[in-house]
Design a protein around this motif. Structure first.
Motif, PDB file in Angstrom:
ATOM      1  N   ALA A  12      16.985 -92.464  52.422  1.00 65.52           N
ATOM      2  CA  ALA A  12      16.223 -91.451  53.151  1.00 65.52           C
ATOM      3  C   ALA A  12      14.973 -91.017  52.391  1.00 65.52           C
ATOM      4  N   CYS A  50      19.668 -92.849  60.804  1.00 64.95           N
ATOM      5  CA  CYS A  50      21.110 -92.913  60.561  1.00 64.95           C
ATOM      6  C   CYS A  50      21.782 -93.922  61.493  1.00 64.95           C
ATOM      7  N   ARG A  51      21.349 -93.965  62.746  1.00 67.81           N
ATOM      8  CA  ARG A  51      21.948 -94.914  63.684  1.00 67.81           C
ATOM      9  C   ARG A  51      21.674 -96.343  63.240  1.00 67.81           C
ATOM     10  N   ARG A  67      21.021 -97.379  60.173  1.00 62.94           N
ATOM     11  CA  ARG A  67      21.765 -97.640  58.934  1.00 62.94           C
ATOM     12  C   ARG A  67      23.237 -97.871  59.233  1.00 62.94           C
ATOM     13  N   LEU A  68      23.770 -97.104  60.176  1.00 61.82           N
ATOM     14  CA  LEU A  68      25.187 -97.220  60.538  1.00 61.82           C
ATOM     15  C   LEU A  68      25.519 -98.610  61.058  1.00 61.82           C
ATOM     16  N   THR A  72      27.825 -93.435  55.149  1.00 64.36           N
ATOM     17  CA  THR A  72      26.589 -94.119  55.508  1.00 64.36           C
ATOM     18  C   THR A  72      25.567 -93.177  56.122  1.00 64.36           C
ATOM     19  N   VAL A  73      26.041 -92.240  56.940  1.00 60.43           N
ATOM     20  CA  VAL A  73      25.110 -91.321  57.607  1.00 60.43           C
ATOM     21  C   VAL A  73      25.106 -89.927  56.974  1.00 60.43           C
ATOM     22  N   PRO A 107      22.293 -89.608  53.938  1.00 61.85           N
ATOM     23  CA  PRO A 107      20.917 -89.374  54.385  1.00 61.85           C
ATOM     24  C   PRO A 107      20.719 -88.031  55.071  1.00 61.85           C
ATOM     25  N   ALA A 108      21.707 -87.581  55.848  1.00 54.18           N
ATOM     26  CA  ALA A 108      21.555 -86.289  56.538  1.00 54.18           C
ATOM     27  C   ALA A 108      21.476 -85.146  55.541  1.00 54.18           C
ATOM     28  N   LEU A 127      24.746 -85.546  62.948  1.00 52.76           N
ATOM     29  CA  LEU A 127      26.006 -86.208  62.612  1.00 52.76           C
ATOM     30  C   LEU A 127      27.013 -86.072  63.750  1.00 52.76           C
TER      31      LEU A 127
END
Length: 237
Positions: free
Chosen positions: A38, A57-58, A60-61, A160-161, A164-165, A183
């Protein structure tokens, strides 16, 4: 193609509370020091607000997250962790990300052996004293805690998400309520990817590590290499 090992009986099933402990951001596995790409994305202007964070995030997921979750689920199923570590290396083209994965794996191993000690963790620590890839250690940790491969996959996709969040809140002064909402809205995707990862792990038990996914995210690799060369940065990766 690698030769699959005969199945090894897992530890006795644990209660769901063990999953909460492992997935808790306060578990001392070192993830708080990493942004999951991020920081580089913010510098490049690809993350500026909550909507950008959701897209990041999507992506990366469904790429790095799927690969990591499948490796974790396979380790939790009892596949050879050394073969999985080699598979993780082959699926991580960026030297910076390989080094990060091993640092995080080493830190997680320390926490795991203190929390859920077991001979399989000890054996991997001895074989990889500088650290195995974090998803492999995560799966073996879940196994030592008595959790299922699906549990291990859910831990991996959430990391994974979640990383970054959390980082975006600090990097952008983003409202933490907005980051948490990102999230929450990704929850159905997390469940789907965790399920896919668990299925890949089941296939790998019969077919070997070549059956595991190798989804790629070139911008994450490029960003990681650039980030590693920055003289000043807020996060380690």
């Amino acid at each position: 193609m690698s030769t699959p090992r005969p199945p090894v009986a897992p530890p006795a099933p644990a209660g769901r509370a063990a999953l909460l402990v492992l997935a808790d951001g306060r578990f001392p596995a070192g993830g708080h020091a990493h942004s999951g790409g991020a920081e580089a994305a913010v510098r490049a202007g690809r993350i500026r607000a909550a909507g950008d964070l959701a897209a990041f995030c999507r992506g990366r997921l469904h790429t790095a997250g799927l690969t990591a979750a499948a490796l974790a689920a396979a380790a939790a199923r009892g596949l050879d962790p050394l073969a999985l570590d080699e598979a993780a290396d082959a699926r991580t083209p960026s030297p910076a990300l390989r080094a990060t994965a091993r640092r995080l794996g080493r830190q997680l191993m320390r926490a795991a052996r203190a929390t859920w000690p077991g001979p399989e963790l000890d054996a991997l620590a001895a074989a990889r004293p500088r650290g195995a890839h974090q998803p492999v250690v995560l799966g073996l940790t879940a196994r030592s805690a008595g959790l299922s491969p699906e549990d291990a996959a859910h831990c991996a996709v959430y990391e994974t998400v979640g990383g970054p969040a959390t980082a975006a809140v600090r990097l952008l002064s983003l409202d933490p309520f907005e980051a948490t909402a990102v999230l929450a809205r990704l929850a159905p995707d997390l469940d789907r990817v965790a399920g896919q990862a668990a299925e890949y792990a089941r296939r790998a038990e019969q077919e070997g590590t070549d059956a595991l996914p190798a989804a790629s995210a070139p911008l994450l690799d490029i960003g990681a290499e650039a980030h590693a060369a920055w003289p000043v940065r807020l996060f380690a990766s």
